[in-house]
Design an enzyme around this catalytic site. Structure first.
Site, short mmCIF file in Angstrom:
data_model
loop_
_atom_site.label_atom_id
_atom_site.label_comp_id
_atom_site.label_asym_id
_atom_site.label_seq_id
_atom_site.Cartn_x
_atom_site.Cartn_y
_atom_site.Cartn_z
N ARG A 1 -19.06 70.00 13.57
CA ARG A 1 -19.99 69.37 12.63
C ARG A 1 -19.62 69.69 11.18
O ARG A 1 -19.64 68.81 10.32
CB ARG A 1 -21.42 69.81 12.94
CG ARG A 1 -21.96 69.07 14.12
CD ARG A 1 -23.33 69.50 14.60
NE ARG A 1 -23.65 68.63 15.73
CZ ARG A 1 -24.81 68.60 16.37
NH1 ARG A 1 -25.78 69.43 16.02
NH2 ARG A 1 -25.01 67.76 17.37
N TYR B 1 -20.43 60.24 14.75
CA TYR B 1 -19.96 61.14 15.82
C TYR B 1 -20.31 62.61 15.58
O TYR B 1 -20.80 62.95 14.52
CB TYR B 1 -18.50 60.90 16.18
CG TYR B 1 -17.37 61.12 15.21
CD1 TYR B 1 -17.49 61.81 14.04
CD2 TYR B 1 -16.10 60.60 15.54
CE1 TYR B 1 -16.39 62.00 13.20
CE2 TYR B 1 -15.01 60.79 14.70
CZ TYR B 1 -15.17 61.49 13.54
OH TYR B 1 -14.09 61.67 12.73
N GLU B 2 -20.13 63.42 16.58
CA GLU B 2 -20.56 64.84 16.56
C GLU B 2 -22.05 64.98 16.27
O GLU B 2 -22.47 65.91 15.59
CB GLU B 2 -19.74 65.65 15.54
CG GLU B 2 -18.26 65.68 15.78
CD GLU B 2 -17.88 66.19 17.15
OE1 GLU B 2 -18.68 66.92 17.76
OE2 GLU B 2 -16.80 65.83 17.62
N GLY B 3 -22.85 64.09 16.82
CA GLY B 3 -24.29 64.08 16.56
C GLY B 3 -24.57 63.17 15.38
O GLY B 3 -24.15 63.46 14.26
#
Lengths: 582, 582
Positions: free
Chosen positions: B290, B430-432
């Site tokens: 993140r 992406y990545e949350g």
């Protein structure tokens, strides 16, 4: 999800914005027209949207080839008489109102931005030829433009002359027969060549040998792709051709051409208007086109919103809070609902701004008396840069939210969400960048008629706020409070802007973009409240007006501060700014 | 314009943010590292950026082929030891600080986002294997991961399980030899297959037959593309393959694969950590990732800013007001300067937020005592979602401004401005997704340690404002006033958010995104002021801090109102909202 024309929203917006311009509603005439437009858009144009994006256009020895199905769609569209919807009846048009024309243009653009763009350019050409060309030129070319049989283009830009048209170098020479010969290269010519029609009518800006320097030395010419004799018969190919196609972020189906004129002795052109007065004629085209580009923004935002809504209703992720037994559609997640409401509310506000402008154009023609017509014309001029810039700015934001709502799928081209983001990105740039719209608004429109045009708008917004306050309906939440704050912010910022004009030009120019946005938020927010007040039975209009007021309009308080401070640092010490930019 | 690594900005930011985390500056060690990284980025990676975009990747019988030059560049990069920069020395890494690792990752990403992405995923895999794998697995795989000889991937997403990992269906079966067999399909696997290396180590989430439902039944497996014997020799191909490539908006050079595991009896996998506890291991990777995705945002924003600045210095249009004799570079037009300063200031603020986070990670390891290390770890956890979401949100805005500054040329792919817009658009997803970051921030980070982590941040911001007020330097303009307003807005909004947690979840969730933005603006604005205060001799840092405070931070006053009202309408009557979305 395929695009559905938002007929109910369009009719409600038209009736409200026509009333706001003291015009009667035209719902009864409009509804069947919109329904026919919707059918064509949904059945013919929308299915070609992805085809055009994927297939693009190509340049061969015969010129530019468009994507499969494009030519047939254009023929169907012109055969329906859609190209000349708002054109005068005496030249073969339908003479319908600008309001209705705007609604139809939104529908074409919502279904297929790249397709509708062809019609946008022809509309500008119709306007310029109708208003400024000689009777002879009109007789030969106007009916073909109006029917769309011979579509029009706008040839302005050259490599060294983009926003600054004064730097144009294309030249024109007088020919003995009263026509002209055109020489030079133009870039970024949308639909500069294609295979959809037998002829194309180029409107070209160029300089005569004895022209004064700068923008006062530019003339406008009509330069047909194929020469036309006095009986209107097609003859030989004119001395012009497309010599290159741009590879663009989006709008792949709409060819962006480099056009070369006069490589073999000069392209035959015909003067429109007077020599050296071409810029005034061009502005006729551009003003018309600016509103249309604003409508492209509304259309793209509507399309992005429809796609995101459909996805968010279907796609299930998470179980909600507190967690239920089943995965829930993501539309039920508050943060996703927030994004969707943002998309809905911005789109609806931008539509109001464009239709206030279109209705003002109608009122400038149909108004009850001279004063009313003059005020309406002023209003249309005042609102045009706002309609263009705000609608296309929010279209970029809404299209990006549309991708976001789709999550990872939004990044995949199959979904179509990314295509909208790519296609609409040009709208904030062409027909005068949004920066130029903001400068026009802040330096020419704000002081229009001694500031009375602005004062009338603000008074109108205050009336809406007063009505909301008097009503105190709980369903509106803090709508009255937040819109009141926004109008106050606009008043304060407007006073600051007015005091700067003339003296503090740097501050005024640096503040122009946030000032335009502030005006648009206050005007759009109150227009949505008007729409909700006019239709209390439609709870969703209250919800949208409330969301705009509570979740988007509060930006106004920040924008006021930004306008007040803007440019001070730059004016204090421009070199320090430039150093910061080193 | 080719990308130049912003070494001076990086060193200044690192020294300031390390000091803010009570760590000594490491300028002397850092500078030569950054210079070497810059040389490689500028000479090897940047020239491949357009090549990769145009060429893309292809899937053939041998697997995925990357663009020409890609494999060689990856070899050069790993040969330089860059892959294991922050990995522990005992596994072959360089053991450098997270601050320095972050600076280098920004440089790779600025030069070539799609290339740097490969390293991002490997970093996550290193972290997960280092922290959670058995000694045997570490011995076999960790040195290869650290050197980058065998890069890592993250296999999370399935068609029905994106943001909601609890819905995963991929299955794992225990094999008699203690290994596992993996079956199922994963989608959106970045660098899931390629021809740059002899092997690829997939980290795959799957369920064992007796796993509990939901996220508590997920296990994490290491699944090599090519099997490896106990001496580390490569053997046969494992039972997994790429069965499809996505056609994406951007990041064309980074393959996004559909991966199929176990079509021929089961892919051999090795458990990482404990059975059913895979999600905790995965979060190790994701937290690391993140911050890295936030840095991608900073890098793309920096690259977009550099391109726009170079263009605006060269491109001449207009003669200024009052009009001079020559056309002026567009950087001298106040509205263009405003856009460029916006790009500069957002980029600098996002860089501060990412480096505050990276330095907090370092302080969590190197801090003077247990309490200091605990507080630093809390701070890193607290700031991570802000660094990720704010940096990638502003990256989209800055990339779009970059296109706008280029005018019509920005829409043409040759300029490269449009590619940045396309490439970086995934980073907010992406990545949350950034919505998920905001919810994490508002519902888990805000109440962290009883709200003391937030309280420490706010106290820190107040100290900066007090310092600015005490100093009253005219060059700072209204910086103190506007930042003070922003911090007050944050305090009010935070109180509202805290009172909602538990009871008014809908409001808290609906307000999460504007609340995160408000925090980031106050935190970013005060961090820029700190940077300017620490280096009073660098006038451009004052100009940037002032611009942020006067022209961007005022959004805080609106965001406060938005947070206060958010979700009330939704909580009052969720059905009315959904009807509005019909």
């Amino acid at each position: 999800m395929t695009y559905r024309a938002p007929i109910a929203d369009l009719l409600a917006t038209m009736s409200q914005t026509r009333a706001a311009n003291n015009l009667p509603a035209e719902t009864e005439e409009a509804e069947p027209v919109l329904e026919q437009a919707a059918a064509l858009a949904q059945e013919v144009l929308a299915p070609l949207d992805r085809v055009g994006d994927r297939h693009g256009v190509s340049l061969g020895p015969e010129g530019v080839r468009t994507a499969p199905g494009w030519r047939e769609a254009y023929e169907t569209w012109t055969a329906g008489g859609w190209n000349g919807l708002t054109a005068p009846e005496e030249s073969g048009g339908s003479g319908l109102s600008q309001s209705l024309g705007a609604a139809c243009f939104e529908i074409w653009s919502g279904a297929n931005l790249a397709f509708a763009l062809a019609g946008l350019l022809t509309s500008g050409a119709i306007e310029a030829v109708h208003r400024h060309a000689s009777d002879d030129l009109k007789a030969r070319f106007l009916p073909k433009l109006v029917s769309g049989t011979w579509p029009g283009t706008m040839n302005l830009t050259e490599p060294q002359a983009g926003s600054d048209l004064g730097a144009l170098r294309c030249r024109a020479e007088r020919a003995p027969d009263g026509s002209y010969r055109i020489f030079g290269q133009k870039i970024y010519i949308t639909y500069g060549d294609h295979d959809m029609t037998e002829n194309i009518l180029h409107l070209v800006l160029a300089r005569l040998p004895d022209a004064p320097a700068g923008t006062r030395g530019i003339s406008l010419f009509l330069v047909p792709k194929v020469l036309v004799d006095h009986e209107g018969r097609l003859g030989g190919h004119n001395d012009l051709r497309c010599v290159g196609l741009e590879s663009k972020l989006g709008m792949h189906a709409a060819p962006t051409c480099t056009m070369s004129f006069g490589d073999a002795g000069g392209a035959v052109g015909f003067l429109i208007g007077e020599e050296h007065r071409g810029l005034a004629c061009m502005f006729t085209m551009m003003n018309n086109a600016r509103l249309a580009v604003g409508l492209e923004g509304v259309a793209a935002a509507e399309n992005a919103t429809q796609k995101a809504l459909a996805f968010a209703r279907e796609r299930r992720q998470g179980r909600g809070r507190p967690a239920g037994p089943e995965m829930i559609p993501i539309i039920r997640h508050p943060d996703v609902a927030r994004m969707l409401m943002t998309m809905k509310a911005y789109t609806a506000a931008a539509r109001c701004l464009c239709h206030l402008t279109a209705a003002a154009l109608d009122a400038a023609r149909e108004g009850s008396d001279t004063a009313a017509r003059r005020e309406a014309a002023e209003r249309a001029a005042f609102l045009t840069p706002v309609a263009k810039a705000f609608s296309t700015d929010i279209a970029n934001e809404v299209a990006s939210l549309g991708v976001q709502v789709h999550g990872g799928m939004g990044y995949i081209e199959d979904t179509g969400a990314a295509q909208i983001l790519r296609d609409i990105r040009i709208a904030a740039i062409y027909e005068g960048t949004n920066g130029i719209q903001a400068i026009d608004f802040a330096t020419r429109k704000l002081p229009l008629a001694g500031g009375t045009v602005l004062a009338r708008e603000i008074a109108d917004m205050r009336r809406t706020v007063d009505k909301l306050q008097a009503m105190a309906q709980p369903g509106f939440g803090h709508t009255a409070l937040r819109l009141s704050e926004a109008v106050t912010a606009l008043e304060n910022a407007s006073a600051a802007m007015q005091s700067r004009l003339g003296d503090d030009e740097v501050e005024a120019l640096a503040a122009a973009a946030p000032y335009l946005r502030l005006f648009a938020i206050a005007r759009g927010g109150t227009a949505l409240a008007d729409l909700a007040l006019a239709r209390p039975e439609e709870a969703e209009r209250v919800a949208i007006a409330r969301f705009f007021a509570e979740s988007l309009a509060p930006a106004a308080t920040g924008l006021e501060r930004i306008v007040l401070d803007a440019g001070a640092a730059l004016a204090d010490d421009p070199e320090a700014w430039l150093r910061a930019l080193d």
